[in-house]
Design a protein around this motif. Structure first.
Motif, PDB file in Angstrom:
ATOM      1  N   ILE A 198       0.839  -1.204   0.000  1.00  0.00           N
ATOM      2  CA  ILE A 198       0.000   0.000   0.000  1.00  0.00           C
ATOM      3  C   ILE A 198       0.873   1.253   0.000  1.00  0.00           C
ATOM      4  O   ILE A 198       0.570   2.242  -0.683  1.00  0.00           O
TER       5      ILE A 198
ATOM      6  N   PRO B   1       2.596   1.276  -4.131  1.00  0.00           N
ATOM      7  CA  PRO B   1       1.611   0.594  -4.996  1.00  0.00           C
ATOM      8  C   PRO B   1       2.200  -0.121  -6.206  1.00  0.00           C
ATOM      9  O   PRO B   1       1.619  -1.092  -6.685  1.00  0.00           O
TER      10      PRO B   1
ATOM     11  N   THR C  19      -6.787   5.945   2.306  1.00  0.00           N
ATOM     12  CA  THR C  19      -5.812   5.549   1.283  1.00  0.00           C
ATOM     13  C   THR C  19      -6.031   4.106   0.866  1.00  0.00           C
ATOM     14  O   THR C  19      -6.029   3.775  -0.329  1.00  0.00           O
TER      15      THR C  19
ATOM     16  N   LEU D  27      -7.180   2.778  -2.939  1.00  0.00           N
ATOM     17  CA  LEU D  27      -6.385   1.802  -3.683  1.00  0.00           C
ATOM     18  C   LEU D  27      -7.211   0.561  -4.016  1.00  0.00           C
ATOM     19  O   LEU D  27      -7.068  -0.018  -5.099  1.00  0.00           O
TER      20      LEU D  27
ATOM     21  N   ASP E 135      -9.381   1.266  -6.981  1.00  0.00           N
ATOM     22  CA  ASP E 135      -8.585   1.264  -8.208  1.00  0.00           C
ATOM     23  C   ASP E 135      -8.219  -0.163  -8.623  1.00  0.00           C
ATOM     24  O   ASP E 135      -8.185  -0.489  -9.811  1.00  0.00           O
TER      25      ASP E 135
END
Length: 217
Positions: free
Chosen positions: A147, A150, A181, A185, A188
């Motif tokens: 994380i 990425p 965050t 992610l 996405d």
């Protein structure tokens, strides 16, 4: 990817070492474990999630070498049903047995051990203790590292993050990782994962939202 790695990893990420138990209530943990194991089998090609969000066994799908009790339980259950059922139905049916199977596997592998201690009024209390610190902490440390960076995400890591986000338990990654965050992610990642994983995520989110459980922190 080793069969069962996703479910085992999720269990360890949710494990609260200080308390000697999961940081998630049993229903939510079971939901996540079933989702992780279905995802594991979907990635390997043994299962798929159809457009109606039903779990279907593929003709060519097999558990693969080293398949553990958890993977066998889920794959056999799906393959031997006369009709397909949605993700939520499998969570309801397999949540308890799968939680036990994953816990047993981690004990057999020597990552955790079952211990007992006396509590108030002399009552015995069963706990899980870490016996292999490196193995127990590896899933959480690895996911947090991905994380933060990425570009290093693996398929395994991306799917694990998507499952955690579907459950709404990104806080398990705190304090090192901000929930917002992690959530961004995960959103996405769905666009770059197999379609079955996106459909699985929807089923997990629906089930998690319907359960009145929360992270025990």
């Amino acid at each position: 990817m080793e069969q069962g790695a996703l479910a085992n990893g999720l269990f360890l990420i949710a494990y609260d070492e200080a308390a000697g138990r999961s940081g998630l209530a049993p229903d939510l943990l079971a939901c996540g474990l079933v989702g992780a194991q279905i995802a594991d089998l979907a990635v390997s090609g043994a299962l798929r999630i159809d457009p109606e969000h039903r779990v279907v066994a593929t003709r060519s799908g097999t558990p693969g070498p080293g398949c553990g009790e958890a993977a066998t339980l889920v794959l056999d259950s799906v393959a031997h049903e006369s009709r397909a059922h949605p993700v939520r139905a499998w969570i309801d049916a397999l949540g308890g047995p799968l939680l036990e199977a994953v816990r047993n596997d981690l004990v057999q592998r020597g990552v955790l051990a079952v211990t007992t201690e006396r509590g108030l009024l002399g009552r015995r209390r069963t706990k899980l203790a870490v016996t292999d610190s490196a193995a127990a902490h590896a899933p959480g440390l690895t996911l947090r590292s991905m994380i933060r960076h990425p570009a290093t995400f693996t398929l395994h890591g991306a799917v694990t993050l998507v499952v955690l986000s579907a459950l709404g338990v990104e806080r398990l990654l705190e304090p090192e990782i901000d929930r917002a965050t992690a959530r961004e992610l995960a959103r996405d990642a769905v666009d770059h994962l197999p379609e079955s994983i996106a459909r699985l995520r929807a089923g997990l989110a629906e089930t998690a939202a319907a359960t009145s459980v929360a992270v025990r922190r």
